[in-house]
Each structure stands twice: as structure tokens, then as C-alpha cells.
Design a protein around this motif. Structure first.
Motif, PDB file in Angstrom:
ATOM      1  N   ILE A 173       9.713   7.462  11.782  1.00 24.58           N
ATOM      2  CA  ILE A 173      10.863   7.689  10.908  1.00 24.58           C
ATOM      3  C   ILE A 173      10.635   8.926  10.050  1.00 24.58           C
ATOM      4  N   VAL A 174       9.415   9.083   9.561  1.00 25.99           N
ATOM      5  CA  VAL A 174       9.137  10.233   8.704  1.00 25.99           C
ATOM      6  C   VAL A 174       9.277  11.527   9.498  1.00 25.99           C
ATOM      7  N   MET A 175       8.783  11.533  10.726  1.00 29.40           N
ATOM      8  CA  MET A 175       8.930  12.721  11.571  1.00 29.40           C
ATOM      9  C   MET A 175      10.403  13.045  11.762  1.00 29.40           C
ATOM     10  N   LEU A 176      11.170  12.011  12.046  1.00 31.24           N
ATOM     11  CA  LEU A 176      12.598  12.190  12.285  1.00 31.24           C
ATOM     12  C   LEU A 176      13.274  12.750  11.046  1.00 31.24           C
ATOM     13  N   ASN A 177      12.951  12.159   9.898  1.00 31.19           N
ATOM     14  CA  ASN A 177      13.546  12.635   8.653  1.00 31.19           C
ATOM     15  C   ASN A 177      13.187  14.084   8.411  1.00 31.19           C
ATOM     16  N   THR A 209      11.619  13.730  -4.606  1.00 28.44           N
ATOM     17  CA  THR A 209      12.557  14.821  -4.372  1.00 28.44           C
ATOM     18  C   THR A 209      13.552  14.485  -3.255  1.00 28.44           C
ATOM     19  N   ALA A 210      13.743  13.186  -3.015  1.00 29.72           N
ATOM     20  CA  ALA A 210      14.830  12.686  -2.172  1.00 29.72           C
ATOM     21  C   ALA A 210      14.698  13.043  -0.700  1.00 29.72           C
ATOM     22  N   GLY A 211      13.507  13.435  -0.273  1.00 28.24           N
ATOM     23  CA  GLY A 211      13.328  13.727   1.138  1.00 28.24           C
ATOM     24  C   GLY A 211      13.009  12.490   1.960  1.00 28.24           C
ATOM     25  N   LEU A 212      12.389  11.511   1.336  1.00 26.14           N
ATOM     26  CA  LEU A 212      12.045  10.266   2.022  1.00 26.14           C
ATOM     27  C   LEU A 212      12.510   9.076   1.186  1.00 26.14           C
ATOM     28  N   HIS A 233       0.871  -1.174   0.000  1.00 26.06           N
ATOM     29  CA  HIS A 233       0.000   0.000   0.000  1.00 26.06           C
ATOM     30  C   HIS A 233       0.906   1.222   0.000  1.00 26.06           C
ATOM     31  N   LEU A 234       0.553   2.201  -0.818  1.00 25.23           N
ATOM     32  CA  LEU A 234       1.402   3.379  -0.967  1.00 25.23           C
ATOM     33  C   LEU A 234       0.680   4.585  -0.405  1.00 25.23           C
ATOM     34  N   PHE A 235       1.372   5.356   0.415  1.00 27.70           N
ATOM     35  CA  PHE A 235       0.793   6.590   0.929  1.00 27.70           C
ATOM     36  C   PHE A 235       1.076   7.686  -0.094  1.00 27.70           C
ATOM     37  N   GLN A 236       0.219   7.706  -1.120  1.00 23.81           N
ATOM     38  CA  GLN A 236       0.456   8.546  -2.284  1.00 23.81           C
ATOM     39  C   GLN A 236       0.628  10.046  -1.981  1.00 23.81           C
ATOM     40  N   PRO A 237      -0.049  10.599  -0.966  1.00 19.53           N
ATOM     41  CA  PRO A 237       0.126  12.035  -0.730  1.00 19.53           C
ATOM     42  C   PRO A 237       1.579  12.448  -0.452  1.00 19.53           C
ATOM     43  N   LEU A 238       2.433  11.519  -0.041  1.00 19.04           N
ATOM     44  CA  LEU A 238       3.822  11.892   0.215  1.00 19.04           C
ATOM     45  C   LEU A 238       4.776  11.396  -0.873  1.00 19.04           C
ATOM     46  N   LEU A 239       4.224  10.926  -1.971  1.00 17.06           N
ATOM     47  CA  LEU A 239       5.076  10.385  -3.027  1.00 17.06           C
ATOM     48  C   LEU A 239       6.064  11.427  -3.556  1.00 17.06           C
ATOM     49  N   TYR A 240       5.624  12.691  -3.611  1.00 17.69           N
ATOM     50  CA  TYR A 240       6.530  13.732  -4.132  1.00 17.69           C
ATOM     51  C   TYR A 240       7.765  13.858  -3.258  1.00 17.69           C
ATOM     52  N   GLN A 241       7.692  13.481  -1.993  1.00 19.83           N
ATOM     53  CA  GLN A 241       8.864  13.537  -1.112  1.00 19.83           C
ATOM     54  C   GLN A 241       9.892  12.476  -1.492  1.00 19.83           C
ATOM     55  N   TYR A 285      18.230  21.531   6.108  1.00 23.56           N
ATOM     56  CA  TYR A 285      17.921  21.654   4.676  1.00 23.56           C
ATOM     57  C   TYR A 285      18.383  20.427   3.896  1.00 23.56           C
ATOM     58  N   GLN A 286      18.878  19.402   4.597  1.00 26.03           N
ATOM     59  CA  GLN A 286      19.373  18.237   3.865  1.00 26.03           C
ATOM     60  C   GLN A 286      18.249  17.275   3.516  1.00 26.03           C
ATOM     61  N   ARG A 287      18.474  16.520   2.473  1.00 28.56           N
ATOM     62  CA  ARG A 287      17.520  15.503   2.046  1.00 28.56           C
ATOM     63  C   ARG A 287      18.303  14.212   1.956  1.00 28.56           C
ATOM     64  N   HIS A 288      17.981  13.269   2.848  1.00 25.31           N
ATOM     65  CA  HIS A 288      18.887  12.144   3.022  1.00 25.31           C
ATOM     66  C   HIS A 288      18.888  11.163   1.864  1.00 25.31           C
ATOM     67  N   ALA A 289      17.870  11.189   1.041  1.00 19.82           N
ATOM     68  CA  ALA A 289      17.736  10.125   0.037  1.00 19.82           C
ATOM     69  C   ALA A 289      18.290  10.537  -1.325  1.00 19.82           C
ATOM     70  N   ARG A 290      19.300  11.391  -1.309  1.00 19.56           N
ATOM     71  CA  ARG A 290      19.833  11.874  -2.588  1.00 19.56           C
ATOM     72  C   ARG A 290      20.752  10.847  -3.228  1.00 19.56           C
ATOM     73  N   ILE A 291      20.254   9.647  -3.410  1.00 19.95           N
ATOM     74  CA  ILE A 291      21.061   8.545  -3.887  1.00 19.95           C
ATOM     75  C   ILE A 291      20.557   8.153  -5.271  1.00 19.95           C
ATOM     76  N   ILE A 292      21.459   8.162  -6.231  1.00 20.50           N
ATOM     77  CA  ILE A 292      21.061   7.770  -7.583  1.00 20.50           C
ATOM     78  C   ILE A 292      21.259   6.269  -7.728  1.00 20.50           C
ATOM     79  N   PHE A 293      20.188   5.541  -8.022  1.00 22.14           N
ATOM     80  CA  PHE A 293      20.376   4.142  -8.376  1.00 22.14           C
ATOM     81  C   PHE A 293      19.354   3.737  -9.414  1.00 22.14           C
TER      82      PHE A 293
END
Lengths: 429, 429
Positions: free
Chosen positions: B394-398, B52-55, B41-49, B406-414
């Protein structure tokens, strides 16, 4: 930039070797270009946790640019080195750019080796990159789904047979964690299959698992694996691997998931050099980690082959790569100052391997222990060394959560397989 | 299973609609098969995060099996429905399995629509699935890398031009967050380019952004976007989109990253039914959410087209899908008991959209506010509704971490691009 008076250090590879050199040159009067095919440094010792859905990919990776943002003398370049001209002293990237160097460090690591059976690669994926880990995760999770969807007893059994080839640290970690997933994590989530009936088999051609450890610890590791529900097969090499299974001795074993943790080959970059290499393709470096005949080219990490004082090779582990990386930085500084430098010397602080929940083996210069204490030690050491405070915190949180609930939060299938439900895509088959 | 005396409810789609029906039938005397092409199940309202590498992807997704592990009357099936026989009352999966139903719920959601320009899809990816989000993340991060690697002024500018087509909630979120990445997150990480020179443009064909909100909030949203550094273009449709850019009016704009947030079409499953559909392919359902002529087939969520009492359509938002899902469960229970049920009625609790850091608009039945307060409200509401306690934490923490650094932890290209450094792969082009 070309009339910059500083010497130009070009570093290929942002793993432990390359990154440690880069950071140790922060205050040196050089300019550095760090080239990597990927945009991130990867904490490879925890890669098996991504493959087994315990951690998210970004938990164990950090963008190289971010790590080095405050180090003004370094430029990070996403790119792949495809050519090396040791006379003109330059490397060529896949996009055509030619980058000249004064000093070059090759630290591009290792990849899988299938002992001349490259056709096994698609059936038995290995674990070196995040993409590999996500591929394995997808395969493993999809296998349980396919088993649940199947009405055929034999087919179901093949989907529930997980074979890990290679009894080194990676193979042991994968097998131990797969057993935990089958016997604990997925328990009660399926309606037709019983995931705890899944067979997890670890296959090692040599006489014992964790061959780089003392024999007593190999025995402990085997016992711990068996306690977790892994069948350990030693002394028997895998004969062939195909889409439907593998052969072991005279027997063909139906299995839809075979993972490869048996062979490592140095990155093909070593072949760009006119230099002696060992059987695994590693460059046989001089005592100062330079390439014979090329005093301005260094090699570090898994791409370098060098012996310790006791005649043993320096092992292909993170501490070895870090020590080499720091040494190369010292060697370059010495060169700039016109000093000579003592040969590289590997300091062996010990050897640890995790097996699964509460199971690990530790050998600290002869002080050997195993079981829960070893596991706690392993956990602390690995979380401590994770780059970046944030990652450490999140990983700790994920692990505490997983420990108490047996849950693995990253059990999400994405990227290809699972999109079609026909069970016929080669990717998952 | 076939001699199980209970009625069989087959639910296609594990999004808000399907999952809410499933859970609301937990104590009903039925057996349920929940079919989804994906295992989560996908929590679609936060998909843009995620895009954009925030989550991380697993932060906003939870395995359906895990969510439903304790609900004994449901079986989860990973698979794709490719056929529907409304006379025999069965659906066919891509792997050939035929599943008979007594009641069927189609809740397979929506996908992108390119208004007859399907060739734009490869150049302007949309955002509906985790794979989409990771694809967009890869494209955006790679664009900055390519700009850094380029020596050509015009090429560099094209890599640093980010266009988002469509001024609805998704387009606004994407544009606002892209501006934050360029102006804050990546600042100081590059050596040749200045990421804050990147141009982020939001293009809306209609007269204003967030057209489903009151006009005063659209104005606020535009002002907040501009404050974040987004150029907002309204009243002008995009004429064409290609690999090298897009056309706007008579002008061709060189741009290597165009994201699509403009059109939505119902899932193709609707076409399997002999039933009236609206322009977007949604099934025009009866007041009790059944398909005209097929009283045993329900449709919910983005696949359903139904009007509110005021003549407005029920909007394609998560609360709408959840309410429809719960209603379908009530309708099935009523049917089992031989009762009739009042028509579906959508309760509109309000409308929120986030724009970026400290910027959002909220319309709670006429109580309108915007800015920091709206953003805090949006954040609290979304984290509260995230499924599963662990994810929430985890989302709150992130987010706390990202907020202060201002950092976005998921800036990983794969996954594909970034593997080759030649700048020529179509994926990143």
C-alpha cells in the motif's frame, strides 16, 4: 468579488447533495461558494468500514478543494454557518463573516437523535462523521484489550458484550462486521480471552430489521446475521443506556460497548428557517425543493422532507441526495434562463444493504436477491461510486486482502483512549 | 500463570527495541509479557509522512497482537507502567496490576524536550506518536484554510508562515515536505491565496543541518532544501514561541504554525530507576545493556545511553534500537544457559536522511551520495523495512501515485480543529 455580475450561489454542505449541485453548475454563469465544516467530502456508505477498522479514514474521504480544483467558478470555504437572514439574503459563519447569496442551498445533512435521551450519547456513540467512526473503532478495539486485562469474570463479559441499537442498514452493517471481527479477525491474538466468545447483539424496537426492505429480505437478513453469529432481538426497545450497560425490557444487561444506529435528526440548520418541518426536523420543501415562502432557498439531501408520487417519503440515501443535488442545479439554471421546471421526481433504482462477509440483500425494483451474489453486487456498486480513482484502487486492494486473510489493517488505536491504562476514562467506558 | 516454571521476561515498549527482543526470544524457554501504552508497533521513520498527509496512520502501524499472534510464548498487554520495584522485581501498571519479572527490559523510547520551555509544547507540537502526526497534519491543513478565509494581509501571512525548529533528520523531512505541499500539492486549489507564497523556514541553532552527517552532505542537504523552496537558517536559536509567532534573534516573526523537531528526552520510565542518567534522561547502561547494580534489568533503544568503541554514542536510530533488542535477547538466552556474553557492539551500516521529492543524503561508511539516487535508495530501504507485506504494498502504491500526481491522499482534517470555523480555537492557533 462583490461587483462580480454573476449570480452568487451559496451551498452549505459538501455531502452528496451539495457536491452534486456544485458539480452540475460547473458550466453555469454563476459563482459558487461551497461552505462545509469539514475539509472533505465523505463517502458515508462506507463509514462503517472505518469504524470497524477495515478502511483508513482517508480511504473514504477526499478534500473538497481537490475534487473541485478545476472548477473555476467555485470557492470552497471551511466554516460553520450559524446564522441565516432570509430577508437580507445572507448567511453568517461562526468566524463572523457574512456571505450574501442570490440562491442558497442548505444541504447540511443529518445527525444522530436519541429520542430525547441526549445523556445516552456519550455511552452509545453514533456514526455520521469520520470522528465518530474513529471513536467507535477506538471503543471496540479497546473493549477487547480491557477484557484481556481483566481478571473478573463479570467485568470481562461486560467488555465482550457489544450491543448495536437500531436494525436499519447502519446497525446491520455494524453488527455483522463486529461479529466477523470477534469470530475471525481476532481469533488467536489474545491469550486470556477467546474473542469468539464475544456477544454481538442487534436490537430493533420494530418487528423486523431492514424495515425499508420487503419482508422476505428482512427475513433473509436476519438469517444471515444469525449465521455470522449476531443475536437479533426485535420488537423490544432499549429502555436506558448507561456506562455499565443497558436495559432491555425488565432486564439490565451489563455491556461496555453500545453503539447507536437508531435515530436520525436533520441538521440544526433547518431550524434557522421559518418553515414547516417534520418530526425529525427535516424541512418540508415545495415540489421544486425550495422552502415555502422562500423561492431562493433550496434544501436537498437528508435535510429535505419530500414525498414521492406514491406517497412514500424520498429515502435518506445517497442516490436521493445526489438526485436532489442535480435537480437543484437544473432549477437554478432554469431560473437564470427565466424558464420553469418540472417538480422533483425521485427515481428509485433499488435498495441494497450489506450485512457482512458474503452477506447482503438487494431489492432492484422487485428483483430480490441475497447472500453472496448480493454481496458482490453491493461491493461493486460501492467501489464504483467511490469518488476518485485512487481511492477506488486502494479500497479494492484493502478489501481483497481482507477477504482472503480476514485481516483488517486499520486496527490502530489512537486519539485519546488507550493512552491511559487505568480502565477508568469515560471515553472508553 | 504463577506456577509456570519458565522464567518471566517483561518487556516495556513495543518499538524497535522491545519488539526485536520479543521476536528473538520466540524459541527461548521463557514466557514473555510485552507491555505498551499503545496497541501498535509504529514505523517511526515514516511518521513525518503521516504528519504531512502522504500516508494514512494505519499504513505505518501494525497491531502488536497481530505481529505476535503466532508466537505462543508472548502475551501482549495494553497498559502504562507507572511503578517499578527493583527489589521485589515487579512493575505496576496504571490500572493497579502488579506484574513480577525475572528479567525486565525497559525500551519505552523517547519523547520531545523543550529545554525547560514546556509552555512551548502547545504552540510548537513535536512528532513522536501517531496522535502527534495527526495533530500536525490538522494544524498544517487548517493553516491554509485560515489563510484563505482571512481578509487581513498580515494575518494571512502569519497563517502561511511555517517554521520548523531543529535541523536534524525529522526537521529536514518536515520542512522539505511542507515546501512540496505548498508549492506543488495545493497549487490551484485555493482562490484567494497562492499557497506557493507560503514561507517554509527551517531553523537550526547549530552551524549546519544534519549535524550527524559529514559536512559535505550537510551542505548538499542545505542546497537541496533551498531548491525545494525552504529557507534554511542556521546558527540562530529560537528565543521564544507563542500562539502568534516566534522570536529569532531580536526579531519577532508572526507565524501560526511552528513545529518542533529540536529536542529529545528519554521516556520518564528511566527515572523510576535508581541509576545514572545522561542529560537527556537516558540510562547509562553497562556494556551488556543492563542497569548498573541491577543485572536483571536491561535498557534498549532511545532510553539507553551507551558509547561505541570509537567513543561516539550509539545514535538514536532504528538500527541501533533493533541491534540492542536482538542483543538483549541473546544476553537473556546466555543467562538462562549460564554462559557469559560479549559486550554489546553497535554496527554502523550507514546513515540516510530524506529531504523531499528526489532529494536525500546517504552516507554508507564513507560512501557518500545525494540527490535522486540517494532518494531512491532511501525509499527502497524504508519500504523494505516496513513491517508486514500489506503495508509495504500500500505504501508503494501511495508513493507511486503521489510521485506522479504530486497529490497526497490523506489531506483529511479530523479530530478537533476544523469542527469550528471561528479561527479561535487554541488547538489550531
Amino acid at each position: 468579488m462583490s461587483n462580480d455580475p454573476r449570480k452568487h450561489v451559496v451551498i452549505v454542505g459538501g455531502g452528496f447533495g451539495g457536491l452534486w449541485t456544485t458539480r452540475a453548475l460547473a458550466s453555469a454563469d454563476v459563482r459558487i461558494t461551497l461552505i462545509d465544516r469539514r475539509n472533505h467530502h465523505l463517502f458515508q456508505p462506507l463509514l462503517y468500514q472505518v469504524a470497524t477498522a477495515g478502511l483508513s479514514a482517508p480511504d473514504i474521504a477526499a478534500p473538497l478543494r481537490h475534487i473541485l480544483r478545476k472548477q473555476a467558478n467555485v470557492e470552497v470555504r471551511l466554516g460553520e454557518v450559524v446564522g441565516l437572514d432570509a430577508v437580507a439574503r445572507s448567511v453568517t459563519l461562526a468566524d463572523g463573516e457574512v456571505i450574501a447569496y442570490d440562491y442558497l442551498l442548505l444541504a447540511s445533512g443529518a445527525t444522530h437523535a436519541y429520542f430525547g435521551h441526549d445523556e445516552w450519547a456519550r455511552h452509545a456513540p453514533g456514526l455520521k462523521t469520520l470522528d465518530d467512526a474513529l471513536h467507535i473503532r477506538r471503543r471496540v478495539l479497546t473493549a477487547f484489550e480491557r477484557a484481556e486485562a481483566s481478571d473478573d469474570e463479570a467485568e470481562r463479559a461486560a467488555w465482550l458484550h457489544f450491543a448495536v441499537v437500531g436494525g436499519g442498514p447502519t446497525g446491520v452493517e455494524l453488527a455483522g462486521t463486529l461479529a466477523e471481527i470477534a469470530h475471525k479477525t481476532l481469533r488467536r491474538e489474545f491469550r486470556r480471552i477467546d474473542p469468539s466468545q464475544a456477544k454481538v447483539r442487534l436490537i430493533e424496537a420494530g418487528p423486523r430489521v431492514l424495515a425499508s426492505f420487503p419482508e422476505s429480505l428482512s427475513e433473509k437478513a436476519r438469517a444471515q446475521l444469525q449465521r455470522l453469529g449476531v443475536e437479533v432481538v426485535t420488537g423490544t426497545p432499549v429502555g436506558a443506556i448507561g456506562r455499565d450497560g443497558y436495559s432491555l425490557g425488565a432486564e439490565f444487561v451489563p455491556a461496555r460497548t453500545v453503539l447507536w444506529a437508531a435515530g436520525v435528526a436533520a441538521s440544526p440548520l433547518g431550524a434557522l428557517l421559518d418553515a414547516p418541518r417534520d418530526r425529525a426536523g427535516r424541512v418540508r420543501v415545495e415540489p421544486d425543493l425550495t422552502v415555502p415562502g422562500y423561492p431562493d432557498i433550496f434544501v436537498a439531501g437528508d435535510l429535505a422532507s419530500i414525498q414521492q408520487a406514491n406517497g412514500q417519503p424520498v429515502p435518506g440515501v445517497a442516490p436521493g441526495a445526489k438526485q436532489m443535488g442535480s435537480y437543484v442545479a437544473r432549477a437554478i439554471r432554469a431560473r437564470l434562463d427565466g424558464r420553469t421546471i418540472e417538480p422533483f421526481r425521485y427515481v428509485d433504482y433499488g435498495n441494497l444493504a450489506t450485512i457482512g462477509r458474503r452477506a447482503a440483500v438487494v431489492d432492484l425494483r422487485g428483483l430480490k436477491f441475497s447472500g453472496f451474489l448480493a454481496w458482490a453486487f453491493w461491493l461493486a456498486a460501492h467501489v464504483f461510486f467511490l469518488i476518485g480513482f485512487r481511492n477506488r484502487l486502494i479500497v479494492m486492494l484493502n478489501w481483497s486482502w481482507a477477504y482472503f486473510t480476514y485481516q483488517r489493517h486499520a486496527r490502530i488505536i489512537f486519539g485519546g483512549a488507550g493512552e491511559d491504562g487505568d480502565g477508568k476514562d469515560d471515553d472508553a467506558g
